[in-house]
Each structure stands twice: as C-alpha cells, then as structure tokens.
Design a protein around this motif. Structure first.
Motif, mmCIF file in Angstrom:
data_model
loop_
_atom_site.group_PDB
_atom_site.id
_atom_site.type_symbol
_atom_site.label_atom_id
_atom_site.label_comp_id
_atom_site.label_asym_id
_atom_site.label_seq_id
_atom_site.Cartn_x
_atom_site.Cartn_y
_atom_site.Cartn_z
ATOM 1 N N TRP A 174 -6.321 5.194 -4.981
ATOM 2 C CA TRP A 174 -5.208 4.673 -5.590
ATOM 3 C C TRP A 174 -4.776 3.208 -5.296
ATOM 4 O O TRP A 174 -4.690 2.344 -5.970
ATOM 5 N N GLY A 175 -5.289 2.797 -3.900
ATOM 6 C CA GLY A 175 -5.166 1.556 -3.185
ATOM 7 C C GLY A 175 -6.071 0.428 -4.103
ATOM 8 O O GLY A 175 -5.568 -0.456 -4.555
ATOM 9 N N PRO A 176 -7.225 0.943 -4.030
ATOM 10 C CA PRO A 176 -8.295 0.014 -4.846
ATOM 11 C C PRO A 176 -8.013 0.013 -6.229
ATOM 12 O O PRO A 176 -8.096 -1.180 -6.861
ATOM 13 N N ALA A 205 7.257 4.953 6.251
ATOM 14 C CA ALA A 205 7.436 3.768 7.142
ATOM 15 C C ALA A 205 6.169 3.181 7.475
ATOM 16 O O ALA A 205 5.939 1.956 7.662
ATOM 17 N N GLY A 206 5.132 3.972 7.877
ATOM 18 C CA GLY A 206 3.806 3.462 8.199
ATOM 19 C C GLY A 206 3.129 2.673 7.154
ATOM 20 O O GLY A 206 2.396 1.550 7.361
ATOM 21 N N SER A 207 3.360 2.996 5.944
ATOM 22 C CA SER A 207 2.691 2.233 4.601
ATOM 23 C C SER A 207 3.470 0.918 4.542
ATOM 24 O O SER A 207 2.817 -0.203 4.451
ATOM 25 N N LEU A 208 4.858 0.796 4.960
ATOM 26 C CA LEU A 208 5.625 -0.276 4.678
ATOM 27 C C LEU A 208 5.305 -1.358 5.659
ATOM 28 O O LEU A 208 4.942 -2.443 5.730
ATOM 29 N N ILE A 246 0.870 -3.178 -2.943
ATOM 30 C CA ILE A 246 0.282 -1.941 -2.797
ATOM 31 C C ILE A 246 0.969 -1.307 -1.493
ATOM 32 O O ILE A 246 1.149 0.070 -1.625
ATOM 33 N N GLY A 247 1.173 -1.812 -0.402
ATOM 34 C CA GLY A 247 1.693 -1.111 0.701
ATOM 35 C C GLY A 247 3.079 -0.388 0.160
ATOM 36 O O GLY A 247 3.432 0.775 0.569
ATOM 37 N N ALA A 248 3.995 -1.252 -0.548
ATOM 38 C CA ALA A 248 5.376 -0.581 -0.909
ATOM 39 C C ALA A 248 4.930 0.475 -2.033
ATOM 40 O O ALA A 248 5.776 1.409 -1.835
ATOM 41 N N LEU A 249 4.009 0.405 -2.895
ATOM 42 C CA LEU A 249 3.729 1.318 -3.871
ATOM 43 C C LEU A 249 3.276 2.677 -3.147
ATOM 44 O O LEU A 249 3.547 3.856 -3.421
ATOM 45 N N MET A 250 2.365 2.411 -2.292
ATOM 46 C CA MET A 250 1.803 3.576 -1.633
ATOM 47 C C MET A 250 2.785 4.313 -0.539
ATOM 48 O O MET A 250 3.111 5.400 -0.354
ATOM 49 N N ALA A 251 3.766 3.566 -0.208
ATOM 50 C CA ALA A 251 4.915 4.123 0.520
ATOM 51 C C ALA A 251 5.701 5.061 -0.293
ATOM 52 O O ALA A 251 6.481 5.979 0.130
#
Length: 378
Positions: A24-26, A337-340, A38-43
């Motif tokens: 999903w990230g790529p 939190a880790g993703s952010l 991407i970090g926010a969306l994955m969070a």
C-alpha cells in the motif's frame, strides 16, 4: 471445533494485511503522495484499531452474540473500500482508508475471543488456527508482488477487495461461541486495569507495535530505493512470515517450556536488533534475510504470547473487551504512533535514523515487559 472455518477467516484477514502492509505504501507513492502523507495514511490503518474494536465489542455485548457483529463489519469493509478507485487527494484517500480500515479492524478481537472459546481447554493450540493467517499473508505477498511487477501498482486495491470479500464469506459459516458458564463470574475491567503487571503488559505491546511503524510504512520503499525488485520485496516479506509459520506450529510447546513472559521479552530484545540491521545494512541481502527471519520473533512469538497473556489477564465477561484493549493499545495506539513518527523522520533524518528510533522503542518495550507477571506462563 470448526477448525477449517476458523482458519479460513485468519487466512483472508491476514492475506489482506499481506496486500496492505508491503504494497500500500508503494501504491500511494506511485499515486503521487509524499512520504509524510504516506506515514499519516498508513497511521490511519493502525489508528482505527484504537476505536473500532471497542465499538464493535460494545455492539457485540449489547447484541449478546459476537458473530453477527463480525459479519456486519466484514461486509461494511468491502463496501467501504470501493471508493478507493476514485479517491484523488490526501483527504479523500484518508476518508476511504479510515472507513474501510475501521470495519476491517473492528471484528478481529471478537474473532479471537470466539476462537479461544471454541478451543476451550486447548487454548495453547490457538497458534495452529492462527498459522493460517501467516499462510494467507505469504501467499498474498508472493502472488501480489509477481502481479504488481507485471501489471503495475493499480492491482493492489483489486487484491485487497478480493481478500475482503473472502473475509466476509468465511465468517458467514463460522458458528458463534460464548464463554463457558464457569467463567461467568463478574469481573471489573477497571479493577483489572489497576494491576501494574497488566499496565506493564499493555505498555510493552504499545511500544513493540510502535517500533514496527517504520517497517510497515517504509520497508518496501526502503528496499526499492536500494534496487530491490517488486518480486524480491515480496520474497523478503514472505520469508519473514514463512519462518513465523514454524513458530506458530510449535508455539504450544514453546509456551509450555518457556512461558509467555520470557517469550515476550525475548521477542522485544530481538526487535532491537532487527531494526538496526534493516536500517544500517539494507544493501546486504544476507543481512536482510537474517533481519526478516527475526519476524518470527518480533511478530509471531510476540503476538502469540501476548494473545495468551490477554486471554489469561482478562477472563470471563472481560474477555472480549480485553482482547479489544490489547488490539487498541498495541496495534492501534502503538501502530499509529509508530507510523507517524516514521513518516516525520523519513525525509528529514533518513532511513537509518528512523529505524534507530524504532530500535529504541523496542528497547523501551523490553523495560516495560520486565514488569509483566513472572508467573504468567499461558
């Protein structure tokens, strides 16, 4: 016990995770989203676990049954995913991901409780059912990596949709199962949460999942930036989960021999090492093979130990809410939190620093885990 029907749910649920986490990230990157976005969306994928399991647990308590709530959540996840094919900007994508991940994440703790109740006195055999989730993950990452390399990242949401439909279909045939009558004595969740060993357990879970934030959001991007093909990325993800399968198959023996607390602490210590290897030695394939092999500990052994501790700490009427709390605090608060944190560090500090912070989080989790009940062997 409906072994095959329970196993099918885990196969499709974690198969969907095998599409979302590595690809999903790529997929978002190819659609033009920046690393911070991407970090926010994955969070969001992790963050919905904070609220969703508790809402669904409350609904199940009011209904007096768990499987109707599980089936409803699975169906709404399918419907919630459909707008992803038209979502354009950040806020549209965020809304779609919030909706489908809410309903995808919501039923899992209820299914964990149903599974343990079907197992009864054979609770140590939970891993033999859960292992099919790992198999589903492996099948998905390998097939989707091959498919994406040939057809482009647009196939990722199609694969997720197919797997969500599989989740919904599988839970239609699983019978409900409440806790045994012997466990019906009233227990206060508030009283349980005042116990320091339970708070330490939840803190260790939160920090372990926070340490995985960089891995879940950026590991595939990290590998691709250093020349790994989509097939190689999928193979590395699959390797970690394949070895995890061996842990799940033997988990009942490991629990009897070492106990859940020791396995939890060993997993946290190995997570410290794993994130350092990924951050510092990404160009060395042999080191990445070792790092991915440690997934058997940082996810497989850790989750199996934690799920047994949650079952042990939250018996009877608190069972469903206890499993929901474990998911909410660990995968929800910790994962988000880790993703952010990873998203905010990736561009400014770089990959190595981001994974070093992940290692520090796992180390903090180890310190918290030292307070877990020394008698907890289940």
């Amino acid at each position: 016990m409906p072994y095959a029907r329970l196993s099918s749910y885990y196969f499709f649920h974690f198969g969907a995770l095998g599409a979302l986490v590595p690809y999903w990230g790529p997929y978002l990157l190819e659609r033009g989203f920046e690393p911070t976005a991407i970090g926010a969306l994955m969070a969001i994928l992790m963050g919905t676990k904070i609220l969703a399991p508790n809402v669904w647990g409350w609904l199940a308590d009011r209904a007096g049954a768990r499987m109707p709530s599980v089936r409803l959540g699975a169906l709404l996840a399918v419907l919630g995913l459909l707008p992803v094919f038209w979502a354009g900007g950040f806020w549209a994508m965020a809304a779609v991901m919030a909706v489908f991940s809410f309903f995808w994440n919501a039923p899992l703790p209820l299914m964990e409780a149903v599974t343990f109740n079907h197992l009864g006195t054979r609770a140590s055999r939970y891993a033999s059912v859960r292992v099919w989730g790992s198999i589903g993950f492996i099948v998905t990452v390998l097939l989707l990596g091959w498919w994406q390399e040939r057809a482009g990242s647009g196939v990722v949401p199609l694969a997720v949709l197919a797997l969500f439909i599989g989740v919904w279909a599988s839970c239609l045939v699983i019978p409900d199962r409440g806790q045994a009558q012997a466990e019906q004595a009233h227990l206060s969740l508030r009283t349980l949460l005042a116990r320091p060993e339970i708070l330490a357990f939840l803190a260790a879970c939160l920090l372990m999942q926070a340490s995985h934030g960089a891995y879940y959001a950026f590991y595939s991007i990290h590998l691709q930036a250093h020349g790994y093909s989509d097939t190689a990325v999928g193979a590395l993800w699959a390797l970690g989960v394949a070895i995890e399968v061996l842990v799940f198959i033997n988990m009942h023996r490991l629990l009897v021999r070492f106990g859940a607390r020791r396995l939890l602490l060993a997993s946290l210590a190995l997570a410290v090492l794993r994130w350092l290897l990924i951050g510092a030695f990404v160009e060395l394939v042999a080191v990445q093979l070792i790092a991915q092999s440690l997934h058997a500990a940082t996810f497989g052994a850790f989750h199996a130990s934690a799920i047994h501790l949650a079952h042990h700490y939250f018996p009877g009427p608190t069972q469903g809410r206890g499993q929901a709390l474990y998911n909410s605090v660990g995968f929800g608060v910790g994962g988000a939190a880790g993703s952010l944190i990873a998203g905010s560090l990736w561009d400014s500090a770089g990959a190595m620093a981001t994974f070093a912070v992940a290692s520090l989080l796992a180390g903090a989790g180890f310190l918290a885990g030292l307070r877990v009940d020394r008698q907890a062997r289940y």
